[in-house]
Design a protein around this motif. Structure first.
Motif, PDB file in Angstrom:
ATOM      1  N   VAL A  91      89.002 -46.293   1.546  1.00 52.26           N
ATOM      2  CA  VAL A  91      88.460 -46.481   2.891  1.00 52.26           C
ATOM      3  C   VAL A  91      88.504 -45.156   3.651  1.00 52.26           C
ATOM      4  CG1 VAL A  91      89.122 -48.926   2.970  1.00 52.26           C
ATOM      5  CG2 VAL A  91      90.693 -47.190   3.853  1.00 52.26           C
ATOM      6  N   ASN A  92      87.895 -45.159   4.822  1.00 54.77           N
ATOM      7  CA  ASN A  92      87.870 -43.994   5.703  1.00 54.77           C
ATOM      8  C   ASN A  92      87.230 -42.775   5.056  1.00 54.77           C
ATOM      9  OD1 ASN A  92      89.094 -45.650   7.580  1.00 54.77           O
ATOM     10  ND2 ASN A  92      91.147 -44.889   7.160  1.00 54.77           N
ATOM     11  N   ILE A  93      86.220 -43.014   4.212  1.00 53.86           N
ATOM     12  CA  ILE A  93      85.455 -41.925   3.618  1.00 53.86           C
ATOM     13  C   ILE A  93      84.516 -41.413   4.710  1.00 53.86           C
ATOM     14  CG2 ILE A  93      83.825 -41.262   1.809  1.00 53.86           C
ATOM     15  CD1 ILE A  93      84.899 -43.749   0.213  1.00 53.86           C
ATOM     16  N   PRO A  94      84.531 -40.122   5.009  1.00 51.54           N
ATOM     17  CA  PRO A  94      83.718 -39.606   6.111  1.00 51.54           C
ATOM     18  C   PRO A  94      82.220 -39.841   5.906  1.00 51.54           C
ATOM     19  CG  PRO A  94      85.008 -37.841   5.084  1.00 51.54           C
ATOM     20  CD  PRO A  94      85.279 -39.091   4.323  1.00 51.54           C
ATOM     21  N   VAL A  95      81.521 -39.997   7.001  1.00 48.91           N
ATOM     22  CA  VAL A  95      80.080 -40.249   6.963  1.00 48.91           C
ATOM     23  C   VAL A  95      79.327 -39.089   6.319  1.00 48.91           C
ATOM     24  CG1 VAL A  95      79.567 -39.310   9.270  1.00 48.91           C
ATOM     25  CG2 VAL A  95      78.153 -41.171   8.321  1.00 48.91           C
ATOM     26  N   THR A  96      79.904 -37.915   6.286  1.00 48.89           N
ATOM     27  CA  THR A  96      79.255 -36.756   5.678  1.00 48.89           C
ATOM     28  C   THR A  96      79.263 -36.818   4.156  1.00 48.89           C
ATOM     29  OG1 THR A  96      81.352 -35.567   5.848  1.00 48.89           O
ATOM     30  CG2 THR A  96      79.743 -35.217   7.628  1.00 48.89           C
ATOM     31  N   ALA A  97      80.069 -37.711   3.576  1.00 48.01           N
ATOM     32  CA  ALA A  97      80.155 -37.831   2.114  1.00 48.01           C
ATOM     33  C   ALA A  97      78.954 -38.602   1.573  1.00 48.01           C
ATOM     34  CB  ALA A  97      81.442 -38.542   1.708  1.00 48.01           C
ATOM     35  N   SER A  98      78.498 -38.191   0.408  1.00 53.28           N
ATOM     36  CA  SER A  98      77.421 -38.916  -0.271  1.00 53.28           C
ATOM     37  C   SER A  98      77.864 -39.352  -1.666  1.00 53.28           C
ATOM     38  CB  SER A  98      76.166 -38.048  -0.363  1.00 53.28           C
ATOM     39  OG  SER A  98      76.446 -36.860  -1.077  1.00 53.28           O
ATOM     40  N   GLY A  99      79.176 -39.342  -1.874  1.00 46.81           N
ATOM     41  CA  GLY A  99      79.707 -39.770  -3.152  1.00 46.81           C
ATOM     42  C   GLY A  99      81.168 -39.405  -3.288  1.00 46.81           C
ATOM     43  N   LEU A 100      81.703 -39.730  -4.455  1.00 39.80           N
ATOM     44  CA  LEU A 100      83.075 -39.386  -4.808  1.00 39.80           C
ATOM     45  C   LEU A 100      83.043 -38.656  -6.143  1.00 39.80           C
ATOM     46  CD1 LEU A 100      84.923 -42.714  -3.881  1.00 39.80           C
ATOM     47  CD2 LEU A 100      84.940 -40.546  -2.608  1.00 39.80           C
ATOM     48  N   ALA A 101      83.817 -37.584  -6.245  1.00 37.46           N
ATOM     49  CA  ALA A 101      83.869 -36.785  -7.466  1.00 37.46           C
ATOM     50  C   ALA A 101      84.559 -37.556  -8.583  1.00 37.46           C
ATOM     51  CB  ALA A 101      84.628 -35.486  -7.192  1.00 37.46           C
ATOM     52  N   ALA A 102      84.310 -37.123  -9.810  1.00 38.78           N
ATOM     53  CA  ALA A 102      85.030 -37.688 -10.949  1.00 38.78           C
ATOM     54  C   ALA A 102      86.522 -37.509 -10.703  1.00 38.78           C
ATOM     55  CB  ALA A 102      84.617 -36.987 -12.237  1.00 38.78           C
ATOM     56  N   ASN A 103      87.295 -38.522 -11.020  1.00 41.03           N
ATOM     57  CA  ASN A 103      88.737 -38.574 -10.839  1.00 41.03           C
ATOM     58  C   ASN A 103      89.158 -38.459  -9.367  1.00 41.03           C
ATOM     59  OD1 ASN A 103      91.263 -39.137 -11.895  1.00 41.03           O
ATOM     60  ND2 ASN A 103      91.782 -36.984 -12.132  1.00 41.03           N
ATOM     61  N   ALA A 104      88.289 -38.875  -8.463  1.00 37.12           N
ATOM     62  CA  ALA A 104      88.680 -38.949  -7.046  1.00 37.12           C
ATOM     63  C   ALA A 104      89.799 -39.958  -6.865  1.00 37.12           C
ATOM     64  CB  ALA A 104      87.487 -39.330  -6.175  1.00 37.12           C
ATOM     65  N   GLY A 105      89.965 -40.860  -7.818  1.00 39.35           N
ATOM     66  CA  GLY A 105      90.982 -41.888  -7.733  1.00 39.35           C
ATOM     67  C   GLY A 105      92.361 -41.468  -8.190  1.00 39.35           C
ATOM     68  N   ALA A 106      92.580 -40.175  -8.401  1.00 39.13           N
ATOM     69  CA  ALA A 106      93.918 -39.712  -8.780  1.00 39.13           C
ATOM     70  C   ALA A 106      94.921 -40.167  -7.728  1.00 39.13           C
ATOM     71  CB  ALA A 106      93.934 -38.191  -8.916  1.00 39.13           C
ATOM     72  N   ALA A 107      96.105 -40.566  -8.177  1.00 37.26           N
ATOM     73  CA  ALA A 107      97.114 -41.125  -7.278  1.00 37.26           C
ATOM     74  C   ALA A 107      97.534 -40.154  -6.173  1.00 37.26           C
ATOM     75  CB  ALA A 107      98.330 -41.569  -8.074  1.00 37.26           C
ATOM     76  N   ASP A 108      97.448 -38.855  -6.418  1.00 33.58           N
ATOM     77  CA  ASP A 108      97.857 -37.890  -5.389  1.00 33.58           C
ATOM     78  C   ASP A 108      96.804 -37.708  -4.291  1.00 33.58           C
ATOM     79  OD1 ASP A 108      95.865 -36.325  -6.569  1.00 33.58           O
ATOM     80  OD2 ASP A 108      97.253 -34.802  -7.323  1.00 33.58           O
ATOM     81  N   GLN A 109      95.654 -38.356  -4.433  1.00 36.89           N
ATOM     82  CA  GLN A 109      94.558 -38.342  -3.470  1.00 36.89           C
ATOM     83  C   GLN A 109      93.959 -36.950  -3.245  1.00 36.89           C
ATOM     84  OE1 GLN A 109      94.447 -41.502  -0.523  1.00 36.89           O
ATOM     85  NE2 GLN A 109      96.680 -41.616  -0.659  1.00 36.89           N
ATOM     86  N   ALA A 110      94.309 -35.972  -4.071  1.00 33.78           N
ATOM     87  CA  ALA A 110      93.838 -34.600  -3.896  1.00 33.78           C
ATOM     88  C   ALA A 110      92.331 -34.463  -4.092  1.00 33.78           C
ATOM     89  CB  ALA A 110      94.571 -33.670  -4.865  1.00 33.78           C
ATOM     90  N   ASN A 111      91.712 -35.373  -4.835  1.00 34.92           N
ATOM     91  CA  ASN A 111      90.283 -35.265  -5.129  1.00 34.92           C
ATOM     92  C   ASN A 111      89.408 -36.076  -4.188  1.00 34.92           C
ATOM     93  OD1 ASN A 111      90.980 -33.641  -7.320  1.00 34.92           O
ATOM     94  ND2 ASN A 111      91.104 -35.375  -8.704  1.00 34.92           N
ATOM     95  N   LEU A 112      90.011 -36.681  -3.178  1.00 40.64           N
ATOM     96  CA  LEU A 112      89.248 -37.471  -2.204  1.00 40.64           C
ATOM     97  C   LEU A 112      88.740 -36.589  -1.069  1.00 40.64           C
ATOM     98  CD1 LEU A 112      91.469 -40.650  -1.743  1.00 40.64           C
ATOM     99  CD2 LEU A 112      89.224 -40.541  -2.816  1.00 40.64           C
ATOM    100  N   PRO A 113      87.644 -36.986  -0.429  1.00 39.62           N
ATOM    101  CA  PRO A 113      87.226 -36.262   0.776  1.00 39.62           C
ATOM    102  C   PRO A 113      88.339 -36.350   1.830  1.00 39.62           C
ATOM    103  CG  PRO A 113      85.511 -37.784   0.060  1.00 39.62           C
ATOM    104  CD  PRO A 113      86.723 -38.068  -0.766  1.00 39.62           C
ATOM    105  N   GLN A 114      88.448 -35.326   2.645  1.00 42.89           N
ATOM    106  CA  GLN A 114      89.498 -35.299   3.671  1.00 42.89           C
ATOM    107  C   GLN A 114      89.382 -36.515   4.584  1.00 42.89           C
ATOM    108  OE1 GLN A 114      89.772 -31.661   5.872  1.00 42.89           O
ATOM    109  NE2 GLN A 114      91.731 -32.221   6.748  1.00 42.89           N
ATOM    110  N   GLY A 115      90.505 -37.181   4.800  1.00 42.16           N
ATOM    111  CA  GLY A 115      90.553 -38.355   5.659  1.00 42.16           C
ATOM    112  C   GLY A 115      90.449 -39.668   4.913  1.00 42.16           C
TER     113      GLY A 115
END
Length: 186
Positions: A91-115
């Motif tokens: 949740v809380n994926i910024p409106v500027t995002a148009s997707g999620l990178a491969a392995n964005a689901g890593a537990a450390d959240q390092a690959n998620l868009p900020q926020g």
């Protein structure tokens, strides 16, 4: 109306409908095609499964007007739990995002868009929980969904369940796009 006029009208209507459909909110993955089998790369590593437990790359387009953020979920309605199984909820994926990178689901959240924030899955932790149906079951359906939300941020924290997260997401959904893929352990 003559048959040729009727045919022309139907063709114009079909072209207009097709053009409108092309502008609809859409979700896709270069790694998992809709209505196809999911690769073992996306299988969980645990519960008898031995995959890489990495989330796939996802892309969306044509978000509706008024979108202020996005949420992404992956759900298995065929899990033998009586209530299905949540494999991922972001949740809380910024409106500027148009997707999620491969392995964005890593537990450390390092690959998620900020926020962005990962809710606790039914595996009991925050992050992608790969596919892992019981051995011998028929193929399970995995429903990948992106929600366009009318709020920038949902009030969630590390204790928010996927059920409560789903309630909040659905309360703020303007539109959603989904695809389904399948996985079976032999």
């Amino acid at each position: 109306m003559k048959i040729s006029q009727l045919a022309s009208t139907l063709i114009v209507s079909a072209v207009a409908a097709s053009a409108q459909a092309d502008n609809s909110f859409q979700l896709s993955s270069p790694q998992i095609q809709a209505n196809s089998s999911i690769s073992a790369d996306f299988e969980f590593n645990g519960f008898g499964c031995s995959g890489n437990n990495q989330s796939p790359e996802l892309h969306w387009k044509n978000a509706p007007a008024g979108t202020k953020s996005f949420a992404v979920s992956v759900y298995d309605p065929d899990a033998p739990t009586g209530s299905g199984f949540w494999h991922w909820y972001v949740v809380n994926i910024p409106v500027t995002a148009s997707g999620l990178a491969a392995n964005a689901g890593a537990a450390d959240q390092a690959n998620l868009p900020q926020g962005a924030f990962q809710l606790r899955t039914d595996y009991g932790y925050h992050g992608w929980g790969g596919v892992c149906p019981p051995q011998g079951d028929d193929a399970h359906r995995y429903i990948f969904t992106v929600h366009a939300l009318n709020t920038e941020k949902l009030a969630v924290d590390e204790n928010t369940t996927t059920a409560l997260g789903g309630f909040l997401v659905n309360a703020h959904t303007i539109d959603k796009a989904s695809f389904t893929a399948y996985y079976q352990r032999k």
